[in-house]
Write a protein that holds these residues in place. Structure first.
Motif, PDB file in Angstrom:
ATOM      1  N   SER A 278       0.858  -1.190   0.000  1.00  0.00           N
ATOM      2  CA  SER A 278       0.000   0.000   0.000  1.00  0.00           C
ATOM      3  C   SER A 278       0.896   1.243   0.000  1.00  0.00           C
ATOM      4  O   SER A 278       2.087   1.177   0.323  1.00  0.00           O
ATOM      5  N   SER A 279       0.302   2.362  -0.337  1.00  0.00           N
ATOM      6  CA  SER A 279       1.037   3.635  -0.312  1.00  0.00           C
ATOM      7  C   SER A 279       1.576   3.914   1.089  1.00  0.00           C
ATOM      8  O   SER A 279       2.697   4.402   1.244  1.00  0.00           O
ATOM      9  N   LYS A 280       0.789   3.584   2.101  1.00  0.00           N
ATOM     10  CA  LYS A 280       1.203   3.810   3.490  1.00  0.00           C
ATOM     11  C   LYS A 280       2.444   2.984   3.828  1.00  0.00           C
ATOM     12  O   LYS A 280       3.368   3.488   4.485  1.00  0.00           O
ATOM     13  N   THR A 281       2.481   1.750   3.383  1.00  0.00           N
ATOM     14  CA  THR A 281       3.647   0.890   3.623  1.00  0.00           C
ATOM     15  C   THR A 281       4.887   1.486   2.974  1.00  0.00           C
ATOM     16  O   THR A 281       5.960   1.546   3.581  1.00  0.00           O
ATOM     17  N   ILE A 282       4.746   1.962   1.754  1.00  0.00           N
ATOM     18  CA  ILE A 282       5.878   2.552   1.028  1.00  0.00           C
ATOM     19  C   ILE A 282       6.343   3.828   1.730  1.00  0.00           C
ATOM     20  O   ILE A 282       7.550   4.051   1.884  1.00  0.00           O
ATOM     21  N   HIS A 283       5.401   4.643   2.195  1.00  0.00           N
ATOM     22  CA  HIS A 283       5.773   5.840   2.950  1.00  0.00           C
ATOM     23  C   HIS A 283       6.543   5.470   4.216  1.00  0.00           C
ATOM     24  O   HIS A 283       7.510   6.157   4.587  1.00  0.00           O
ATOM     25  N   THR A 284       6.138   4.397   4.870  1.00  0.00           N
ATOM     26  CA  THR A 284       6.844   3.923   6.065  1.00  0.00           C
ATOM     27  C   THR A 284       8.275   3.517   5.719  1.00  0.00           C
ATOM     28  O   THR A 284       9.219   3.862   6.444  1.00  0.00           O
ATOM     29  N   LEU A 285       8.437   2.803   4.608  1.00  0.00           N
ATOM     30  CA  LEU A 285       9.778   2.389   4.178  1.00  0.00           C
ATOM     31  C   LEU A 285      10.643   3.611   3.861  1.00  0.00           C
ATOM     32  O   LEU A 285      11.823   3.659   4.238  1.00  0.00           O
ATOM     33  N   ILE A 286      10.077   4.586   3.197  1.00  0.00           N
ATOM     34  CA  ILE A 286      10.809   5.824   2.880  1.00  0.00           C
ATOM     35  C   ILE A 286      11.241   6.514   4.172  1.00  0.00           C
ATOM     36  O   ILE A 286      12.396   6.928   4.312  1.00  0.00           O
ATOM     37  N   SER A 287      10.325   6.617   5.130  1.00  0.00           N
ATOM     38  CA  SER A 287      10.641   7.257   6.412  1.00  0.00           C
ATOM     39  C   SER A 287      11.771   6.537   7.140  1.00  0.00           C
ATOM     40  O   SER A 287      12.661   7.173   7.723  1.00  0.00           O
ATOM     41  N   ARG A 288      11.737   5.214   7.119  1.00  0.00           N
ATOM     42  CA  ARG A 288      12.804   4.436   7.765  1.00  0.00           C
ATOM     43  C   ARG A 288      14.154   4.722   7.111  1.00  0.00           C
ATOM     44  O   ARG A 288      15.166   4.847   7.798  1.00  0.00           O
ATOM     45  N   LEU A 289      14.150   4.799   5.784  1.00  0.00           N
ATOM     46  CA  LEU A 289      15.402   5.054   5.063  1.00  0.00           C
ATOM     47  C   LEU A 289      15.938   6.453   5.337  1.00  0.00           C
ATOM     48  O   LEU A 289      17.154   6.657   5.408  1.00  0.00           O
ATOM     49  N   VAL A 290      15.047   7.419   5.513  1.00  0.00           N
ATOM     50  CA  VAL A 290      15.473   8.772   5.885  1.00  0.00           C
ATOM     51  C   VAL A 290      16.068   8.737   7.293  1.00  0.00           C
ATOM     52  O   VAL A 290      17.141   9.307   7.543  1.00  0.00           O
ATOM     53  N   LYS A 291      15.404   8.047   8.213  1.00  0.00           N
ATOM     54  CA  LYS A 291      15.875   7.945   9.598  1.00  0.00           C
ATOM     55  C   LYS A 291      17.236   7.244   9.671  1.00  0.00           C
ATOM     56  O   LYS A 291      18.100   7.614  10.458  1.00  0.00           O
ATOM     57  N   LYS A 292      17.444   6.240   8.814  1.00  0.00           N
ATOM     58  CA  LYS A 292      18.716   5.506   8.770  1.00  0.00           C
ATOM     59  C   LYS A 292      19.808   6.274   8.017  1.00  0.00           C
ATOM     60  O   LYS A 292      20.933   5.817   7.927  1.00  0.00           O
TER      61      LYS A 292
END
Length: 124
Positions: free
Chosen positions: A40-54
């Motif tokens: 879902s779009s929400k899942t992809i946004h979560t993955l993007i956020s994790r990558l920014v945090k990392k």
């Protein structure tokens, strides 16, 4: 040198899209992933956020949307993943990896010649 972030398999999919086209919006990342995943779009946004945090992705606010760009290169990440895999599976032995691969796979004549060429170049 700064340590590379640990990137999950799902996060790798996001990074592949970003590495191909940068800078990129989250909508464009979602479009790039929708073809090959059921996320879902929400899942992809979560993955993007994790990558920014990392600190694997950087983000820049541009007028009405955010632009994402890689902070680590694809080559660096591949090199690190290869080292990690080699250590985890083959106790760091490239010889075991290559011999196991050659025993299990049917290589074409062209592939064998390419491997021989690589080995010959590494001698020099």
């Amino acid at each position: 040198m700064k340590e590379l972030p640990k990137i999950s398999d799902a996060e790798w999919q996001v990074m592949k899209v970003v590495w191909k086209r940068t800078p990129i919006t989250s909508s464009e990342i979602i479009d790039g992933l929708k073809q090959d995943s059921l996320w879902s779009s929400k899942t992809i946004h979560t993955l993007i956020s994790r990558l920014v945090k990392k600190e694997a992705l950087g983000v820049e606010k541009n007028s009405s949307h955010y632009l994402y760009y890689p902070l680590v290169s694809e080559e660096e990440c591949k090199r690190e993943e290869t080292k990690s895999f080699l250590q985890k599976v083959y106790d760091g032995s490239i010889n075991l990896l290559i011999s196991n691969f050659i025993k299990e796979e049917k290589l074409t004549e062209e592939e064998i010649e390419e491997l021989q060429s690589i080995l010959n170049k590494s001698k020099n």
